[in-house]
Design a protein around this motif. Structure first.
Motif, short mmCIF file in Angstrom:
data_model
loop_
_atom_site.label_atom_id
_atom_site.label_comp_id
_atom_site.label_asym_id
_atom_site.label_seq_id
_atom_site.Cartn_x
_atom_site.Cartn_y
_atom_site.Cartn_z
N ASN A 1 9.33 -11.28 19.91
CA ASN A 1 10.33 -11.26 18.83
C ASN A 1 9.72 -10.76 17.54
N ARG B 1 9.25 -7.06 17.69
CA ARG B 1 10.55 -6.37 17.57
C ARG B 1 10.99 -6.27 16.11
N VAL B 2 10.83 -7.36 15.36
CA VAL B 2 11.22 -7.37 13.95
C VAL B 2 10.30 -6.45 13.15
N ALA C 1 18.62 -8.19 8.50
CA ALA C 1 18.56 -8.27 9.97
C ALA C 1 19.73 -7.56 10.64
N LEU D 1 19.06 -6.31 14.37
CA LEU D 1 18.40 -7.50 14.89
C LEU D 1 19.33 -8.69 15.00
N GLU E 1 18.62 -16.02 14.32
CA GLU E 1 18.08 -14.66 14.27
C GLU E 1 17.69 -14.28 12.85
N PHE F 1 13.93 -13.47 11.32
CA PHE F 1 13.73 -12.24 10.56
C PHE F 1 13.13 -12.56 9.19
#
Length: 108
Positions: A8, A11-12, A32, A37, A58, A62
């Motif tokens: 995760n 990915r961010v 985000a 995201l 989420e 972020f």
């Protein structure tokens, strides 16, 4: 041993760095939802109070990832605002070196 949230986190960071790379040296807003995201905003103002959305987890991940990037010198921001959004974000020299994107004019 692996870090539990490394996928995760990666990915961010990838989404943030892509946006900053495409805008450098111009500052941008980091959000985000705008980065793909999250599927909805972090919340909204209702009767003067901030009400969080269902995807708040989420947005918090972020926010903490970008906060880590800022506190470790990879991203510079002028401020963060309500709703887990970062204003005026830009790459630092450290992030340009880490991504091997340091402009030739800055190499010495």
């Amino acid at each position: 041993m692996n870090l539990a949230n490394s996928k995760n986190f990666d990915r961010v960071v990838k989404a943030v760095f892509m946006k900053l790379c495409h805008s450098f040296p111009l500052p941008v807003q980091l959000d985000a939802q705008d980065l793909g995201l999250s599927h909805e905003p972090s919340g909204e103002r209702v009767n003067g109070h901030w009400v969080e959305s269902g995807s708040i987890t989420e947005h918090k991940f972020f926010f903490h990832t970008v906060s880590w990037l800022v506190s470790n010198g990879y991203v510079q921001t002028a401020s963060s605002s309500e709703g887990y959004v970062f204003e005026n974000a830009v790459f630092t020299e450290k992030s340009l070196q880490a991504t091997k994107l340091l402009p030739t004019s800055l190499k010495y």
